[in-house]
Every structure is written in C-alpha cells, then in structure tokens.
Design an enzyme around this catalytic site. Structure first.
Site, PDB file in Angstrom:
ATOM      1  NE  ARG A 191      -4.920  -7.761  -6.033  1.00  0.00           N
ATOM      2  CZ  ARG A 191      -4.213  -7.223  -5.031  1.00  0.00           C
ATOM      3  NH1 ARG A 191      -4.591  -6.091  -4.470  1.00  0.00           N
ATOM      4  NH2 ARG A 191      -3.116  -7.818  -4.609  1.00  0.00           N
ATOM      5  CE  LYS A 204     -18.166  -8.840  -6.475  1.00  0.00           C
ATOM      6  NZ  LYS A 204     -19.288  -9.600  -5.888  1.00  0.00           N
ATOM      7  N   GLY A 205     -13.983  -3.583  -4.391  1.00  0.00           N
ATOM      8  CA  GLY A 205     -13.693  -2.378  -3.598  1.00  0.00           C
ATOM      9  C   GLY A 205     -14.066  -2.606  -2.144  1.00  0.00           C
ATOM     10  CB  ALA A 206     -12.008  -3.322   0.623  1.00  0.00           C
ATOM     11  CE  LYS A 251      -4.108  -1.854   2.239  1.00  0.00           C
ATOM     12  NZ  LYS A 251      -4.015  -2.980   1.333  1.00  0.00           N
ATOM     13  CD  GLN A 278     -10.528   0.883  -4.897  1.00  0.00           C
ATOM     14  OE1 GLN A 278     -10.644   2.015  -5.354  1.00  0.00           O
ATOM     15  NE2 GLN A 278     -10.132   0.647  -3.657  1.00  0.00           N
ATOM     16  NE  ARG A 313      -8.993  -2.913   4.157  1.00  0.00           N
ATOM     17  CZ  ARG A 313      -7.968  -2.273   4.723  1.00  0.00           C
ATOM     18  NH1 ARG A 313      -8.166  -1.182   5.433  1.00  0.00           N
ATOM     19  NH2 ARG A 313      -6.741  -2.706   4.573  1.00  0.00           N
ATOM     20  NE  ARG A 314     -10.872  -8.693   3.613  1.00  0.00           N
ATOM     21  CZ  ARG A 314     -10.180  -7.643   3.129  1.00  0.00           C
ATOM     22  NH1 ARG A 314      -8.915  -7.500   3.380  1.00  0.00           N
ATOM     23  NH2 ARG A 314     -10.774  -6.740   2.381  1.00  0.00           N
ATOM     24  CG  ASP A 349      -2.742  -3.853  -2.048  1.00  0.00           C
ATOM     25  OD1 ASP A 349      -2.608  -4.677  -2.966  1.00  0.00           O
ATOM     26  OD2 ASP A 349      -2.592  -4.142  -0.839  1.00  0.00           O
ATOM     27  CG  MET A 350      -7.264   1.803  -5.814  1.00  0.00           C
ATOM     28  SD  MET A 350      -5.968   2.990  -6.292  1.00  0.00           S
ATOM     29  CE  MET A 350      -5.715   2.572  -8.016  1.00  0.00           C
TER      30      MET A 350
HETATM   31  C1  FAD Z   1      -6.664 -10.857  -3.683  1.00  0.00           C
HETATM   32  C2  FAD Z   1      -7.509  -9.682  -3.288  1.00  0.00           C
HETATM   33  C3  FAD Z   1      -6.936  -8.426  -3.256  1.00  0.00           C
HETATM   34  C4  FAD Z   1      -7.711  -7.304  -2.919  1.00  0.00           C
HETATM   35  N1  FAD Z   1      -7.165  -6.057  -3.004  1.00  0.00           N
HETATM   36  C5  FAD Z   1      -7.938  -4.978  -2.806  1.00  0.00           C
HETATM   37  C6  FAD Z   1      -7.452  -3.662  -3.020  1.00  0.00           C
HETATM   38  O1  FAD Z   1      -6.292  -3.443  -3.402  1.00  0.00           O
HETATM   39  N2  FAD Z   1      -8.297  -2.617  -2.782  1.00  0.00           N
HETATM   40  C7  FAD Z   1      -9.596  -2.800  -2.386  1.00  0.00           C
HETATM   41  O2  FAD Z   1     -10.319  -1.822  -2.235  1.00  0.00           O
HETATM   42  N3  FAD Z   1     -10.074  -4.031  -2.172  1.00  0.00           N
HETATM   43  C8  FAD Z   1      -9.290  -5.125  -2.367  1.00  0.00           C
HETATM   44  N4  FAD Z   1      -9.815  -6.375  -2.167  1.00  0.00           N
HETATM   45  C9  FAD Z   1     -11.130  -6.550  -1.488  1.00  0.00           C
HETATM   46  C10 FAD Z   1     -12.284  -6.468  -2.444  1.00  0.00           C
HETATM   47  O3  FAD Z   1     -12.447  -5.137  -2.891  1.00  0.00           O
HETATM   48  C11 FAD Z   1     -13.587  -6.934  -1.755  1.00  0.00           C
HETATM   49  O4  FAD Z   1     -13.829  -6.117  -0.643  1.00  0.00           O
HETATM   50  C12 FAD Z   1     -13.543  -8.380  -1.277  1.00  0.00           C
HETATM   51  O5  FAD Z   1     -12.889  -9.199  -2.193  1.00  0.00           O
HETATM   52  C13 FAD Z   1     -14.988  -8.915  -1.061  1.00  0.00           C
HETATM   53  O6  FAD Z   1     -15.689  -8.898  -2.258  1.00  0.00           O
HETATM   54  P1  FAD Z   1     -15.885 -10.164  -3.231  1.00  0.00           P
HETATM   55  O7  FAD Z   1     -15.388  -9.781  -4.571  1.00  0.00           O
HETATM   56  O8  FAD Z   1     -15.262 -11.363  -2.697  1.00  0.00           O
HETATM   57  O9  FAD Z   1     -17.446 -10.276  -3.423  1.00  0.00           O
HETATM   58  P2  FAD Z   1     -18.671 -10.256  -2.435  1.00  0.00           P
HETATM   59  O10 FAD Z   1     -19.848 -10.042  -3.313  1.00  0.00           O
HETATM   60  O11 FAD Z   1     -18.440  -9.338  -1.293  1.00  0.00           O
HETATM   61  O12 FAD Z   1     -18.690 -11.725  -1.891  1.00  0.00           O
HETATM   62  C14 FAD Z   1     -18.977 -12.850  -2.676  1.00  0.00           C
HETATM   63  C15 FAD Z   1     -18.976 -14.077  -1.780  1.00  0.00           C
HETATM   64  O13 FAD Z   1     -17.635 -14.302  -1.344  1.00  0.00           O
HETATM   65  C16 FAD Z   1     -17.595 -14.659   0.025  1.00  0.00           C
HETATM   66  N5  FAD Z   1     -16.838 -13.654   0.768  1.00  0.00           N
HETATM   67  C17 FAD Z   1     -16.518 -12.409   0.367  1.00  0.00           C
HETATM   68  N6  FAD Z   1     -15.761 -11.772   1.268  1.00  0.00           N
HETATM   69  C18 FAD Z   1     -15.607 -12.635   2.276  1.00  0.00           C
HETATM   70  C19 FAD Z   1     -14.915 -12.576   3.508  1.00  0.00           C
HETATM   71  N7  FAD Z   1     -14.236 -11.501   3.909  1.00  0.00           N
HETATM   72  N8  FAD Z   1     -14.972 -13.675   4.290  1.00  0.00           N
HETATM   73  C20 FAD Z   1     -15.644 -14.769   3.928  1.00  0.00           C
HETATM   74  N9  FAD Z   1     -16.316 -14.881   2.766  1.00  0.00           N
HETATM   75  C21 FAD Z   1     -16.297 -13.838   1.956  1.00  0.00           C
HETATM   76  C22 FAD Z   1     -19.021 -14.755   0.485  1.00  0.00           C
HETATM   77  O14 FAD Z   1     -19.438 -16.085   0.336  1.00  0.00           O
HETATM   78  C23 FAD Z   1     -19.762 -13.886  -0.491  1.00  0.00           C
HETATM   79  O15 FAD Z   1     -21.071 -14.292  -0.647  1.00  0.00           O
HETATM   80  C24 FAD Z   1      -9.062  -7.491  -2.543  1.00  0.00           C
HETATM   81  C25 FAD Z   1      -9.641  -8.753  -2.598  1.00  0.00           C
HETATM   82  C26 FAD Z   1      -8.887  -9.837  -2.979  1.00  0.00           C
HETATM   83  C27 FAD Z   1      -9.543 -11.168  -3.077  1.00  0.00           C
END
Ligand code: FAD
Length: 274
Positions: free
Chosen positions: A151, A154-156, A70, A130, A255-256, A100-101
């Site tokens: 990468r 969706k955005g966190a 980051k 994102q 965040r998780r 990362d974003m």
């Molecule tokens: C490798 C990686 C790198 C990332 N880097 C960034 C970044 O640089 N910047 C940024 O803003 N975001 C980042 N993210 C986070 C991302 O933006 C999402 O917040 C996160 O991935 C949750 O969204 P989803 O795409 O899994 O879909 P969602 O629609 O949220 O989830 C789909 C399904 O996945 C499962 N799931 C999702 N999240 C979780 C969790 N935490 N625990 C358990 N099950 C879960 C659930 O079953 C859910 O129904 C990253 C994610 C990954 C995987």
C-alpha cells in the site's frame, strides 16, 4: 463516538463493524478492518490483541474483507521477536493481512518482519510505504524483487525534515514516483489516497502501461470522500474502504482531524450541537 468519531470509525464492537463491512460489500466495495489500538507495552495485552484478531479473521470468512494491523499493537515497542510471533500467528491462518506503517522509528523493524514472513514462505501478507520519507524509494527498490503487495500512502505522522519531506508538493511528487514504480514493478499495488489527481494519474499510468486491474486496487478511509469512492466503483475499479473499529479510537480520530481543517470544524459543530 457520538460526538463525531462515528463518521470515521465503524463502531466500538466487532458486531457493529461487521454490519458496516457487510453494507460496504453489498455496495460493491472491498473492505479492511483494524481493531484500533497501538503502542501496547504489556505482553499479555498483546496476546489478547492476537486473540481478538483471530476472532476478526474468523468472522470475516466469506466476506470481501481483510485485516490491517499495527505492529506496535502486537508488542513491537516491547520486543521485535514478540511482535513477529504475534503477527506470524495471524498470517499463518491464511487470510491476507496488511501490516500498517507507523512512526519512522518503526520502519526498519516493520520491513524486517515483513521480509521475515515472506522468507518463511508466507505470501498472504503486505505492508505499506510512506511517500513523505526520503528512504521509501530505496525501500521500494529493495522490496520489488519480492513482488510485494504494497500500500502506498503519503504518510500520516509528524516527522522531522531530516528524514521526511517538509513541503506537501514534494510529498505529492514522491507519491507519484512511488506509485508508478510500484505499479511498474510487478507486485501488487494499493494506491491509498483521497487525492483525486493522484488517483487519476495512477489509473492513467496503469492504462498506458498495460497493467491489469487485478494488479492494483484503490484504497480510501471510511468516511472520507464517499462520493469519489462510489464513482470509482461504478467505473469498475476495485476500491477498498479501510474501516476501523474499537474503543481505542482517539489517536486514529486525531490523525484524521489533523489531515483536514474541515474535519475539525465538523467535529466542533457536533460538540456544539450537543
Ligand atoms: C487506506 C489507507 C490506509 C492508510 N494507511 C496508512 C499507514 O499505514 N501509515 C500512514 O502513515 N498513513 C496511512 N494512511 C494515511 C495517509 O498517509 C494520509 O495521511 C491520508 O491518506 C491523507 O492523505 P491523502 O493521500 O488522502 O492526501 P491529501 O493530500 O492529504 O488529501 C487530498 C484530498 O483528500 C481529502 N482528504 C484527505 N484526508 C482527508 C480526511 N482525513 N478527511 C477528509 N478529507 C480528506 C481532501 O479533500 C484533500 O484535499 C492511510 C490512508 C489510507 C487512505
């Protein structure tokens, strides 16, 4: 850590993390790691973070693993030039580095630094877009001539409706558009989601459009949907497990937990069990 962070974080030390990364490699996964931390506001501290990453990069040598970091950990909130110099030192070492974003106020500076590294002739660097931000489709179109390594997530973070889709269905639809445009765009795409529908859609799109498996990978977080991760490896796809470590795991864990109510329940059960 014992309260439950260990499900999402590979330990507090690099040694603990390397054990996890080796075990992931042994099971057919690629991995990346991040020294957890963000928002550093002291220049000397950013230099210490760079030194820590230099050690990480050296110790990842020979493994199927790279670094994601980051820019606010490298001083972006302090000074963009400092963050650029710090990340440049790491990218100069030759291993692949993903930037990362973070929150929306850092997107412009992050993309500027990414472009600057590329125009310096450094190709071993990638960044992130994102889907929840309205701007990301334009950002992708602007970046595609560089054949970027992107990468797509969706955005966190919590972002206002003026700049980000407030409704999940719209984020999902934007995610599909971004992934498909990136896959079709000639660069390298990391499809980073745990959403099985999105993953299967991306795989179908790649298949139908003759996009080779060496032009994309799937990425998921350590501790999230491990069975799905294994299934995809057994189907022959490249799956990278993002595996952070470090004592500053709290914001990452929050965040998780925020992404899924069941995680919060899991965390609270651990608290109660103790
Ligand atoms: C490798 C990686 C790198 C990332 N880097 C960034 C970044 O640089 N910047 C940024 O803003 N975001 C980042 N993210 C986070 C991302 O933006 C999402 O917040 C996160 O991935 C949750 O969204 P989803 O795409 O899994 O879909 P969602 O629609 O949220 O989830 C789909 C399904 O996945 C499962 N799931 C999702 N999240 C979780 C969790 N935490 N625990 C358990 N099950 C879960 C659930 O079953 C859910 O129904 C990253 C994610 C990954 C995987």
């Amino acid at each position: 850590m014992r309260l439950g962070a260990g499900r999402f974080v590979a330990g507090e030390t690099l040694d603990e993390c390397l054990l996890v990364l080796r075990s992931l490699n042994d099971r057919g996964f690629y991995a990346n790691t991040t020294l957890l931390g963000e928002g550093v506001r002291d220049e000397a501290e950013t230099r210490a973070v760079v030194a820590a990453y230099e050690e990480v990069i050296a110790r990842l040598d020979g493994m199927k693993a790279n670094v994601a970091l980051k820019l606010t950990h490298l001083g972006l909130e302090l000074d963009e030039e400092l963050a650029y110099e710090n990340v440049r030192r790491l990218v100069d070492r030759g291993s692949f580095i993903r930037i990362d974003m973070e929150q929306s106020q850092f997107v412009d500076a992050t993309l500027r630094i990414y472009r600057r590294l590329r125009s310096d002739g450094l190709d071993n660097v990638g960044t992130v877009l994102q889907a929840y931000l309205y701007r990301s489709e334009h950002d992708l179109a602007d970046l595609l001539p560089l054949r970027p390594n992107l990468r797509i997530v969706k955005g966190a973070y919590l972002e206002p409706a003026e700049i980000a889709y407030p409704v999940k269905a719209d984020v999902d639809a934007a995610y599909v558009r971004l992934v498909e445009a990136s896959l079709a765009g000639g660069g390298y795409t990391a499809v980073a989601t745990h959403d099985e529908r999105m993953i299967e859609g991306a795989l179908r799109f790649a298949e139908e459009h003759g996009i080779d498996r060496d032009r994309f990978e799937l990425q998921m977080l350590y501790g999230v949907r491990p069975r799905l991760q294994r299934d995809l490896v057994s189907r022959g796809y490249k799956v990278l497990v993002a595996t952070p470590y470090g004592p500053e795991w709290y914001p990452y864990l929050m965040r998780r937990l925020g992404e899924r109510p069941a995680n919060l329940l899991f965390f609270l059960q651990n608290l109660v069990r103790r």
